[in-house]
Design an enzyme around this catalytic site. Structure first.
Site, PDB file in Angstrom:
ATOM      1  N   TYR A 168       4.896   1.643   3.418  1.00  0.00           N
ATOM      2  CA  TYR A 168       4.641   2.729   4.086  1.00  0.00           C
ATOM      3  C   TYR A 168       4.766   2.622   5.603  1.00  0.00           C
ATOM      4  CZ  TYR A 168       0.339  -0.334   4.025  1.00  0.00           C
ATOM      5  OH  TYR A 168      -0.443  -1.329   4.151  1.00  0.00           O
ATOM      6  N   LYS A 169       5.329   1.665   5.916  1.00  0.00           N
ATOM      7  CA  LYS A 169       5.678   1.198   7.567  1.00  0.00           C
ATOM      8  C   LYS A 169       6.889   1.571   7.944  1.00  0.00           C
ATOM      9  CE  LYS A 169       1.827  -2.117   7.650  1.00  0.00           C
ATOM     10  NZ  LYS A 169       1.847  -3.815   7.551  1.00  0.00           N
TER      11      LYS A 169
ATOM     12  N   ASP B   6       6.185 -12.712   4.221  1.00  0.00           N
ATOM     13  CA  ASP B   6       5.975 -11.279   4.349  1.00  0.00           C
ATOM     14  C   ASP B   6       6.707 -10.627   5.350  1.00  0.00           C
ATOM     15  OD1 ASP B   6       4.413  -9.016   4.724  1.00  0.00           O
ATOM     16  OD2 ASP B   6       2.571  -9.831   4.237  1.00  0.00           O
TER      17      ASP B   6
ATOM     18  N   PHE C  15      -1.657 -11.699   8.981  1.00  0.00           N
ATOM     19  CA  PHE C  15      -2.441 -10.699   8.644  1.00  0.00           C
ATOM     20  C   PHE C  15      -3.473 -11.082   8.037  1.00  0.00           C
ATOM     21  CE2 PHE C  15      -3.558  -6.569   6.744  1.00  0.00           C
ATOM     22  CZ  PHE C  15      -3.587  -5.894   7.941  1.00  0.00           C
TER      23      PHE C  15
ATOM     24  N   ARG D 136      -0.907  -1.570  21.000  1.00  0.00           N
ATOM     25  CA  ARG D 136       0.467  -1.906  19.978  1.00  0.00           C
ATOM     26  C   ARG D 136       1.198  -0.518  20.123  1.00  0.00           C
ATOM     27  NH1 ARG D 136       0.364  -3.796  13.925  1.00  0.00           N
ATOM     28  NH2 ARG D 136      -0.344  -1.598  13.600  1.00  0.00           N
TER      29      ARG D 136
END
Ligand SMILES: *Cc1c(COP(=O)(O)O)cnc(C)c1O
Length: 412
Positions: free
Chosen positions: A222-223, A197, A126, A371
């Site tokens: 938050y995912k 990560d 990322f 996605r």
């Protein structure tokens, strides 16, 4: 499509996780395949936020730091996350953002490997991970630098000059999965440290940080953890390193005695020294409650459903993908994939906008990836089937050519 909708309906009927869907607030007419970017609102979280606002902040005021255990939240929430990622109690805190925690963990790794100049990562990582690594290397001075290789080349690139290998287990674009145990062992063999990560892993599949012998880890709240927009992130430090690190973000929350208000900094023992300053308590409380649901289920059941959902979706889309220029961007092998399925399409942005227009919410990642995240706590097999049917309909009717789907917003 080759799979019948009735089959999906039958799979939902037999699903042992089906009961969790009612815990979430999901708008009518929406199939939400973006829980890998922002998890939905749990009813229990809404109630907790009401309580923190009114009874705690509203009534208890500053007394709430003790009376409602606000001060302990980074550690209590950290322990709940530790249980999900095999981190061990006392080795995880919830605080700050993933980007800030990457800064802390990379700085720690460079301190522990003073003679080694390189942070090694891959080009599927990322962007913020790579940007922060560049910043840390620059701030550390001398010849410290970030080296970026292709994901398949990481293991072979771990040389004597590498201080730390920094990888995201699940690639945010393709869903490709790194082998955590194997790469960590390879890093240690070469004398390097390993930072994982887990932003797309925590709450999506089983993780065993201590089992893999990882040195450091970070990830998002938050995912898949459903902590809400901007929820605090987490970090893990293996106990063998905790007391050896002198944190560069040496704030008062990481002090041995914050309320002694000393003029000199003395780091707290253990993981607490990784805290920096006052945390967003409303957000931490939301994450705290969101995490309670995980003690009611076995993450291996969740992983099994995630794979079955993804396989159903791939099989359904495969039936028309070739005809419309869609190619699978995710690995075909479910063991090599996280909890998302990505396709490439030359007009991906507009295709996703047309899907969102039909209530099927996924997202687009430049340059050409659409996605779809499958969060098994609230996504049904029939949702995967309906999403595939909607994609087929968009492409067959060329709905994505409509100009309203081609205007780009700031957040994709
Ligand atoms: C989502 C994500 C982030 C986000 O970082 P923030 O600091 O929360 O903005 C970082 N790294 C990875 C791998 C991610 O998937």
């Amino acid at each position: 499509m080759t799979i019948r909708r009735d089959d999906a309906v039958r799979m939902d009927r037999d699903d042992p996780l089906a009961r969790f869907r009612a815990r979430f607030r999901l708008p009518d007419g929406v199939i939400y395949l973006d829980g890998n970017s922002l998890g939905p609102l749990l009813h229990t979280v809404r109630d907790r936020l009401d309580k923190v606002r009114d009874a705690e902040w509203g009534e208890a005021l500053i007394r709430a730091w003790n009376a409602h255990h606000w001060f302990d939240l980074p550690k209590t929430v950290g322990d709940k996350i530790a249980a999900l990622i095999g981190g061990g109690s006392g080795n995880v805190v919830a605080a700050d953002t993933t980007s800030v925690n990457l800064f802390k963990m990379l700085s720690a790794a460079l301190q522990l490997r003073p003679g080694r100049p390189v942070i090694l990562s891959d080009n599927g990582n990322f962007p913020t991970d790579l940007y922060i690594a560049e910043g840390v290397a620059g701030a550390a001075g001398s010849d410290r630098r970030l080296q970026i290789v292709a994901p398949e080349e990481v293991a072979g690139a771990i040389a004597d000059e590498v201080a730390v290998v920094m990888l995201t287990e699940i690639d945010y674009r393709s869903g490709r999965r790194h082998d955590m145990g194997e790469i960590t062992a390879r890093a240690h063999e070469a004398g390097a440290l390993m930072l994982w990560d887990l932003s797309h892993s925590a709450g999506a599949l089983p993780v065993d940080l201590l089992g893999a012998d990882a040195d450091f880890a970070v990830g998002c709240g938050y995912k898949y953890l459903n902590g809400g927009p901007g929820a605090p992130a987490f970090l893990f430090v293996h106990p063998r390193h905790q007391d050896k690190i002198r944190p560069p973000l040496s704030g008062w929350w990481g002090h041995e005695a914050p309320f002694a208000f000393d003029t000199d900094y003395r780091p707290a023992d253990g993981i607490a020294r990784q805290l920096c300053g006052t945390q967003p308590i409303l957000s931490l409380a939301a994450l705290d409650t969101a995490l309670d649901l995980w003690s009611e289920l076995d993450i291996t059941d969740l992983r099994e459903k995630s794979i079955r959902l993804s396989e159903l979706f791939i099989a359904a889309v495969d039936g028309f993908a070739g005809e419309f220029g869609l190619t699978l961007a995710s690995p075909r092998d479910p063991d090599a994939r996280g909890s998302q399925v990505s396709w490439r399409h030359a007009d991906g942005y507009a295709v996703m906008q047309a899907l969102i227009g039909r209530g099927v919410i996924g997202d687009f990642r430049a340059p050409d990836i659409i996605r779809f995240g499958f969060a098994p706590l609230y996504i049904r097999y029939v949702d995967a089937w309906d999403a595939a049917a909607a994609l087929n309909e968009v492409l067959a009717t060329k709905a994505h050519l409509n100009p309203e789907y081609r205007r780009r917003a700031a957040v994709t």
